[in-house]
Design a protein around this motif. Structure first.
Motif, short mmCIF file in Angstrom:
data_model
loop_
_atom_site.label_atom_id
_atom_site.label_comp_id
_atom_site.label_asym_id
_atom_site.label_seq_id
_atom_site.Cartn_x
_atom_site.Cartn_y
_atom_site.Cartn_z
N HIS A 113 -92.23 35.31 -77.43
CA HIS A 113 -91.52 36.53 -77.06
C HIS A 113 -90.19 36.21 -76.37
N ILE A 114 -90.19 35.17 -75.56
CA ILE A 114 -88.95 34.74 -74.91
C ILE A 114 -87.96 34.26 -75.96
N ALA A 115 -88.45 33.41 -76.89
CA ALA A 115 -87.59 32.91 -77.96
C ALA A 115 -87.04 34.06 -78.79
N SER A 116 -87.87 35.06 -79.07
CA SER A 116 -87.43 36.20 -79.87
C SER A 116 -86.31 36.97 -79.18
N SER A 117 -86.43 37.13 -77.87
CA SER A 117 -85.41 37.86 -77.12
C SER A 117 -84.08 37.13 -77.14
N ILE A 118 -84.11 35.82 -76.92
CA ILE A 118 -82.88 35.03 -76.95
C ILE A 118 -82.31 34.99 -78.37
N LEU A 119 -83.19 34.80 -79.33
CA LEU A 119 -82.76 34.77 -80.73
C LEU A 119 -82.01 36.05 -81.11
N GLY A 120 -82.58 37.18 -80.71
CA GLY A 120 -81.95 38.45 -81.06
C GLY A 120 -80.56 38.59 -80.47
N LEU A 121 -80.39 38.13 -79.23
CA LEU A 121 -79.09 38.20 -78.57
C LEU A 121 -78.08 37.27 -79.25
N ILE A 122 -78.52 36.07 -79.60
CA ILE A 122 -77.62 35.12 -80.25
C ILE A 122 -77.23 35.61 -81.64
N MET A 123 -78.21 36.10 -82.40
CA MET A 123 -77.91 36.59 -83.75
C MET A 123 -76.92 37.76 -83.70
N ALA A 124 -77.13 38.67 -82.76
CA ALA A 124 -76.29 39.87 -82.67
C ALA A 124 -74.84 39.54 -82.36
N THR A 125 -74.60 38.41 -81.71
CA THR A 125 -73.25 38.06 -81.30
C THR A 125 -72.67 36.90 -82.10
#
Length: 246
Positions: free
Chosen positions: A111-123
């Protein structure tokens, strides 16, 4: 590099991870606020799995001659150094520190990885993820399904308002949002294949799978008319009360 920008132009998120048998680790995400583009942390040479032609998305409009490396994959390379060896179901605590607040949560590595992943992908400068930049500006760490559905649809409809303000074609129908999220599902599927080549455990890969599941959930919810959250807007279905006379 972040020192190329004045501090007021940077949006910073620090994810601080701890566990009983895990030394405290931090992951910094810095975003250039005027463009909402990630400040790259990875340095060349990049891993082979970041090459554009390696599991390139079927819907990717980029060409290796101009863009030799997948912009999302390059930006994810530092994340794999942090959580590429973590087992997905590992219980962990996380602090997410921003300029305005600090969020504490006990969850799992995936879940932590998913949250960081989403932020990196979005930017990241990917044509299919750029629609997520407004959500990244108001990043909600570890968002659940209902929060994601609300934020996605609200972002899209606000974008239609700005299109109308600019004299551009606009629509309150959600067909275009469905297209955006179907494209994101393709990106997630190919990104999973890339990350499998770069890790020893499964937290990062399962983080992408969780993101993909959220993307599918958004699509299903739109197709079902957003019934899960429709009741929240009952007050807007009533006639507006006139303001008192002064």
């Amino acid at each position: 590099m972040s020192n190329a920008y004045p501090p007021q132009d940077l949006l910073r998120f620090v994810y601080r991870l701890t566990a009983e048998d895990y030394t405290c680790a931090e992951f910094l995400v810095e975003i250039h606020k005027p463009t909402m583009t990630l400040v790259p942390a990875a340095e060349a040479p990049y891993p082979y799995w970041t090459e554009l032609s390696y599991h390139q998305c079927q819907n990717c409009p980029l060409h290796a001659a101009e863009t030799p490396h997948c912009p999302v994959a390059v930006n994810l390379a530092p994340l794999l150094e942090l959580c590429g060896h973590l087992v997905s179901h590992k219980p962990m605590s996380v602090e997410v520190i921003t300029d305005r607040r600090t969020i504490h949560c006990k969850t799992t590595a995936q879940h932590i990885a998913s949250s960081i992943l989403g932020l990196i992908m979005a930017t990241s400068p990917c044509p299919h993820t750029e629609y997520l930049k407004p959500m990244a500006r108001f990043h909600l760490p570890l968002a659940d399904q209902d929060e994601t559905i609300y934020r996605v649809t609200a972002t899209f409809l606000l974008a239609q308002y700005f299109r109308r303000q600019d004299g551009l074609p606009y629509s309150l129908e959600l067909d275009e949002l469905l297209k955006i999220y179907r494209n994101l599902q393709v990106v997630n599927q190919h990104l999973t294949q890339r990350l499998k080549a770069g890790i020893s455990e499964d937290a990062a890969v399962n983080g992408v799978i969780l993101l993909d599941l959220l993307s599918k959930t958004v699509s299903w919810s739109i197709e079902d008319g957003l019934e899960e959250i429709s009741y929240l807007f009952d007050s807007y279905r009533k006639p507006l009360q006139p303001p008192p006379e002064t």
